[in-house]
Design a protein around this motif. Structure first.
Motif, PDB file in Angstrom:
ATOM      1  N   SER A   1       8.206 -19.499   9.023  1.00 45.30           N
ATOM      2  CA  SER A   1       7.304 -19.326   7.880  1.00 45.30           C
ATOM      3  C   SER A   1       7.117 -17.844   7.614  1.00 45.30           C
ATOM      4  CB  SER A   1       5.969 -20.002   8.225  1.00 45.30           C
ATOM      5  OG  SER A   1       5.067 -19.977   7.142  1.00 45.30           O
ATOM      6  N   PRO A   2       7.817 -17.292   6.604  1.00 40.57           N
ATOM      7  CA  PRO A   2       7.586 -15.889   6.270  1.00 40.57           C
ATOM      8  C   PRO A   2       6.251 -15.741   5.553  1.00 40.57           C
ATOM      9  CG  PRO A   2       9.657 -16.705   5.320  1.00 40.57           C
ATOM     10  CD  PRO A   2       8.815 -17.916   5.719  1.00 40.57           C
ATOM     11  N   ALA A   3       5.751 -14.525   5.531  1.00 43.97           N
ATOM     12  CA  ALA A   3       4.581 -14.210   4.711  1.00 43.97           C
ATOM     13  C   ALA A   3       4.914 -12.962   3.901  1.00 43.97           C
ATOM     14  CB  ALA A   3       3.349 -13.992   5.588  1.00 43.97           C
ATOM     15  N   LEU A   4       4.020 -12.627   3.003  1.00 37.63           N
ATOM     16  CA  LEU A   4       4.276 -11.489   2.127  1.00 37.63           C
ATOM     17  C   LEU A   4       2.986 -10.770   1.787  1.00 37.63           C
ATOM     18  CD1 LEU A   4       6.306 -13.809  -0.070  1.00 37.63           C
ATOM     19  CD2 LEU A   4       7.235 -11.539   0.257  1.00 37.63           C
ATOM     20  N   LEU A   5       3.105  -9.500   1.484  1.00 32.53           N
ATOM     21  CA  LEU A   5       2.044  -8.773   0.787  1.00 32.53           C
ATOM     22  C   LEU A   5       2.492  -8.728  -0.664  1.00 32.53           C
ATOM     23  CD1 LEU A   5      -0.550  -6.997   0.696  1.00 32.53           C
ATOM     24  CD2 LEU A   5       0.960  -5.015   1.055  1.00 32.53           C
ATOM     25  N   ILE A   6       1.700  -9.386  -1.517  1.00 30.02           N
ATOM     26  CA  ILE A   6       2.012  -9.445  -2.950  1.00 30.02           C
ATOM     27  C   ILE A   6       0.897  -8.728  -3.700  1.00 30.02           C
ATOM     28  CG2 ILE A   6       2.393 -10.960  -4.936  1.00 30.02           C
ATOM     29  CD1 ILE A   6       3.176 -13.183  -2.988  1.00 30.02           C
ATOM     30  N   CYS A   7       1.259  -7.841  -4.618  1.00 36.00           N
ATOM     31  CA  CYS A   7       0.235  -7.099  -5.365  1.00 36.00           C
ATOM     32  C   CYS A   7       0.453  -7.214  -6.866  1.00 36.00           C
ATOM     33  CB  CYS A   7       0.237  -5.624  -4.951  1.00 36.00           C
ATOM     34  SG  CYS A   7      -0.298  -5.355  -3.257  1.00 36.00           S
ATOM     35  N   ASN A   8      -0.585  -6.856  -7.588  1.00 36.66           N
ATOM     36  CA  ASN A   8      -0.523  -6.858  -9.044  1.00 36.66           C
ATOM     37  C   ASN A   8       0.246  -5.632  -9.512  1.00 36.66           C
ATOM     38  OD1 ASN A   8      -2.068  -5.636 -11.671  1.00 36.66           O
ATOM     39  ND2 ASN A   8      -1.740  -7.839 -11.814  1.00 36.66           N
ATOM     40  N   PRO A   9       1.328  -5.831 -10.324  1.00 34.16           N
ATOM     41  CA  PRO A   9       2.171  -4.686 -10.733  1.00 34.16           C
ATOM     42  C   PRO A   9       1.383  -3.588 -11.450  1.00 34.16           C
ATOM     43  CG  PRO A   9       3.207  -6.770 -11.309  1.00 34.16           C
ATOM     44  CD  PRO A   9       1.835  -7.101 -10.832  1.00 34.16           C
ATOM     45  N   ALA A  10       0.481  -3.973 -12.322  1.00 34.46           N
ATOM     46  CA  ALA A  10      -0.273  -2.967 -13.088  1.00 34.46           C
ATOM     47  C   ALA A  10      -1.147  -2.116 -12.157  1.00 34.46           C
ATOM     48  CB  ALA A  10      -1.130  -3.665 -14.139  1.00 34.46           C
ATOM     49  N   MET A  11      -1.713  -2.764 -11.128  1.00 34.69           N
ATOM     50  CA  MET A  11      -2.543  -2.010 -10.170  1.00 34.69           C
ATOM     51  C   MET A  11      -1.688  -0.944  -9.492  1.00 34.69           C
ATOM     52  SD  MET A  11      -3.221  -1.533  -6.723  1.00 34.69           S
ATOM     53  CE  MET A  11      -2.584  -2.923  -5.793  1.00 34.69           C
ATOM     54  N   LEU A  12      -0.476  -1.302  -9.092  1.00 35.89           N
ATOM     55  CA  LEU A  12       0.419  -0.344  -8.418  1.00 35.89           C
ATOM     56  C   LEU A  12       0.864   0.752  -9.386  1.00 35.89           C
ATOM     57  CD1 LEU A  12       2.556  -2.810  -6.271  1.00 35.89           C
ATOM     58  CD2 LEU A  12       0.831  -1.197  -5.444  1.00 35.89           C
ATOM     59  N   GLN A  13       1.069   0.344 -10.640  1.00 39.98           N
ATOM     60  CA  GLN A  13       1.504   1.332 -11.641  1.00 39.98           C
ATOM     61  C   GLN A  13       0.438   2.409 -11.872  1.00 39.98           C
ATOM     62  OE1 GLN A  13       4.344   2.083 -12.861  1.00 39.98           O
ATOM     63  NE2 GLN A  13       5.136   0.392 -11.605  1.00 39.98           N
ATOM     64  N   ARG A  14      -0.825   1.996 -11.702  1.00 40.99           N
ATOM     65  CA  ARG A  14      -1.929   2.956 -11.946  1.00 40.99           C
ATOM     66  C   ARG A  14      -1.998   4.017 -10.853  1.00 40.99           C
ATOM     67  NH1 ARG A  14      -4.612  -1.684 -13.738  1.00 40.99           N
ATOM     68  NH2 ARG A  14      -5.650  -2.056 -11.728  1.00 40.99           N
ATOM     69  N   LEU A  15      -1.367   3.765  -9.703  1.00 36.53           N
ATOM     70  CA  LEU A  15      -1.429   4.733  -8.616  1.00 36.53           C
ATOM     71  C   LEU A  15      -0.560   5.943  -8.952  1.00 36.53           C
ATOM     72  CD1 LEU A  15      -0.984   2.419  -5.458  1.00 36.53           C
ATOM     73  CD2 LEU A  15      -3.067   2.914  -6.765  1.00 36.53           C
ATOM     74  N   ALA A  16      -1.014   7.124  -8.553  1.00 32.80           N
ATOM     75  CA  ALA A  16      -0.176   8.314  -8.691  1.00 32.80           C
ATOM     76  C   ALA A  16       1.045   8.125  -7.790  1.00 32.80           C
ATOM     77  CB  ALA A  16      -0.957   9.546  -8.250  1.00 32.80           C
ATOM     78  N   ALA A  17       2.151   8.745  -8.142  1.00 26.46           N
ATOM     79  CA  ALA A  17       3.407   8.538  -7.396  1.00 26.46           C
ATOM     80  C   ALA A  17       3.220   8.764  -5.894  1.00 26.46           C
ATOM     81  CB  ALA A  17       4.483   9.465  -7.942  1.00 26.46           C
ATOM     82  N   ALA A  18       2.533   9.825  -5.525  1.00 27.78           N
ATOM     83  CA  ALA A  18       2.344  10.124  -4.092  1.00 27.78           C
ATOM     84  C   ALA A  18       1.501   9.039  -3.421  1.00 27.78           C
ATOM     85  CB  ALA A  18       1.663  11.484  -3.932  1.00 27.78           C
ATOM     86  N   ASP A  19       0.539   8.507  -4.158  1.00 28.85           N
ATOM     87  CA  ASP A  19      -0.304   7.450  -3.593  1.00 28.85           C
ATOM     88  C   ASP A  19       0.476   6.144  -3.473  1.00 28.85           C
ATOM     89  OD1 ASP A  19      -3.284   8.610  -5.361  1.00 28.85           O
ATOM     90  OD2 ASP A  19      -2.262   9.335  -3.543  1.00 28.85           O
ATOM     91  N   ARG A  20       1.399   5.908  -4.399  1.00 30.66           N
ATOM     92  CA  ARG A  20       2.224   4.702  -4.311  1.00 30.66           C
ATOM     93  C   ARG A  20       3.112   4.790  -3.066  1.00 30.66           C
ATOM     94  NH1 ARG A  20       5.198   4.550  -9.221  1.00 30.66           N
ATOM     95  NH2 ARG A  20       3.183   5.007 -10.137  1.00 30.66           N
ATOM     96  N   THR A  21       3.608   5.989  -2.786  1.00 30.74           N
ATOM     97  CA  THR A  21       4.399   6.200  -1.568  1.00 30.74           C
ATOM     98  C   THR A  21       3.548   5.959  -0.328  1.00 30.74           C
ATOM     99  OG1 THR A  21       5.648   7.861  -2.796  1.00 30.74           O
ATOM    100  CG2 THR A  21       5.893   7.874  -0.390  1.00 30.74           C
ATOM    101  N   ALA A  22       2.313   6.436  -0.366  1.00 29.14           N
ATOM    102  CA  ALA A  22       1.402   6.223   0.769  1.00 29.14           C
ATOM    103  C   ALA A  22       1.096   4.735   0.924  1.00 29.14           C
ATOM    104  CB  ALA A  22       0.105   7.005   0.540  1.00 29.14           C
TER     105      ALA A  22
END
Ligand code: EAX
Length: 324
Positions: A230-251
Motif C-alpha cells: 500500500s503506497p501513500a503520497l503527499l498530495i498538494c494543491n497546485p495553486a498553493m505550491l505555485q504561490r511559493l517563491a522558487a526558493a521556498d518551493r525548493t525548501a
C-alpha cells in the motif's frame, strides 16, 4: 560589557515594537492516522524541515481527518493545502495510479521503494497534474494483512464468505471478490464502528495502521497475507505550491524528502516490533501463509488487471530490479 545609552535603548525598543511581525505563511496538512504513526512521523518531519529551512516564515499545521477521499477532493478544490493519503481512493482521481494497487505486484519493501523512487514512480506522479493535483512525493503505508473476528485464516478457502472492508478501491475489491469474500468499500472513518457492529467481519491494513489504531480491540485474528503493498503520497494543491517563491518551493520539496525518510523509517520500525506487540495485545497471529496459493486463486483477477490497466507497465514493475 558595553552600556547602551538610554536613548539608543529606547529607539531599539520602539523599532522592535513597531517592526512588522515576520509574515508567516500557514500550510495545513491533513492525514487519517494518529500523530504517533508512520503518517504522523512523515508530517512532523515535513513541518520541522520546512519551518527550519525558512527560519519560521512558514508554519505547517497538522490535522487528522480519517476520510482520505474527502481530503483529496478538498485539495483538488483548494480548501485544503496538502494531504497524506494511501493510494486507496487515489485511483478514482488519477486512474493511472491503480497499477500500484495490484496484489502481489511488489516482492518486498526494497522492490516497492525502488520502483516508486525510479522514473516509473516519477512518471506516475506526473499523472496528477492534469487532474488538478500535485503528487509531491511517494510515502508509504506498508504491506497489507488480513484481520477478522470470525476464525483463523490459513488459506484462500478460509476467506470464502467473509465480509471484508476494503478501501474505496476497485482493484482491491476485485481481488477479494475473486477469493470469494464479500468486499465492502468504506472510508477509514467508518471502519471501527462497522467492525464493532458486525457490519463487516474483517478488514486489511498494514501492521503500522493496525497497531496505531488499536484494531486488536475489534479484531481477534491476524493473518500475515502481505497480499498487497500500500503506497501513500503527499498530495498538494497546485495553486498553493505555485504561490511559493522558487526558493521556498525548493525548501518544500526537500522537506517532503525528509518526510519520506521519516515515514519509511517508522514503517520499518513498526514492522520489526508490531506483530509481537499485537500478539501481546491478545491477537491470534497466523504467520505461515502460502502466498502462492493466494496468487493462484487470483489468476483470473490478474488477467483482468492486465487487460484493464496498463499491462506493459505492470510487467515493467514486476520485472524491475535495482541496478547492480
Ligand atoms: O491510509 O483506509 C485505509 O485502510 C488506509 O490504510 C488508512 O486510511 C491509512
Amino acid at each position: 560589557m558595553q552600556i547602551i545609552p538610554r536613548l539608543a535603548l529606547g529607539a531599539l525598543l520602539a523599532a522592535a515594537l513597531t517592526a512588522p511581525a515576520l509574515a508567516q505563511t500557514e500550510i495545513t496538512v491533513q492525514h487519517p492516522l494518529p500523530l504517533q504513526s508512520h503518517y504522523g512521523a512523515g508530517a512532523t518531519a515535513l513541518k520541522e524541515a520546512l519551518e527550519r529551512a525558512t527560519g519560521g516564515r512558514y508554519r505547517v499545521t497538522i490535522q487528522r481527518n480519517d476520510n482520505e477521499r474527502e481530503m483529496i477532493e478538498s485539495v483538488q478544490i483548494g480548501t485544503l493545502d496538502c494531504t497524506i493519503t494511501s493510494t486507496g481512493p487515489v485511483g478514482n482521481f488519477v486512474p493511472a495510479v491503480r497499477v500500484v494497487d495490484v496484489p502481489f505486484l511488489f516482492r518486498d519493501y526494497a522492490h516497492a521503494r525502488g520502483v516508486l523512487d525510479s522514473e516509473i514512480g516519477q512518471q506516475l506522479l506526473g499523472q496528477f497534474t492534469p487532474r488538478g493535483l500535485t503528487g509531491v512525493v511517494w510515502l508509504e503505508n506498508g504491506f497489507r494483512h488480513l484481520t477478522n473476528s470470525r476464525h483463523a485464516v490459513n488459506s484462500p478457502d478460509d476467506i470464502r464468505g467473509l465480509k471484508v472492508r476494503t478501501m474505496e478501491n476497485p482493484v482491491h475489491m476485485r481481488a477479494f471478490r475473486a477469493l470469494g469474500a464479500l468486499p465492502t468499500p468504506m472510508a477509514f472513518s467508518e471502519l471501527v464502528p462497522a467492525l464493532q457492529q458486525g457490519t463487516v467481519d474483517g478488514q486489511e491494513n498494514p501492521i503500522p495502521v493496525i497497531v496505531a489504531n488499536n484494531l486488536n480491540q475489534v479484531q481477534r485474528f491476524l493473518t500475515l497475507t502481505g497480499h498487497v503493498y500500500s503506497p501513500a503520497l503527499l498530495i498538494c494543491n497546485p495553486a498553493m505550491l505555485q504561490r511559493l517563491a522558487a526558493a521556498d518551493r525548493t525548501a518544500f520539496q526537500a522537506a517532503a524528502v525528509a518526510a519520506q525518510r521519516a515515514n519509511r523509517d517508522r514503517v520499518t520500525a513498526d514492522e520489526n516490533t508490531g506483530v509481537e506487540e499485537l500478539r501481546r495485545r491478545g491477537m491470534t497471529v497466523t504467520t505461515e501463509v502460502d502466498r502462492g496459493r493466494f496468487q493462484t486463486a487470483l489468476a483470473a483477477a490478474f488477467a483482468q488487471y492486465e487487460r484493464e490497466l496498463d499491462g506493459a507497465l505492470l510487467r515493467r514493475i514486476r520485472d524491475w530490479r535495482a541496478a547492480q
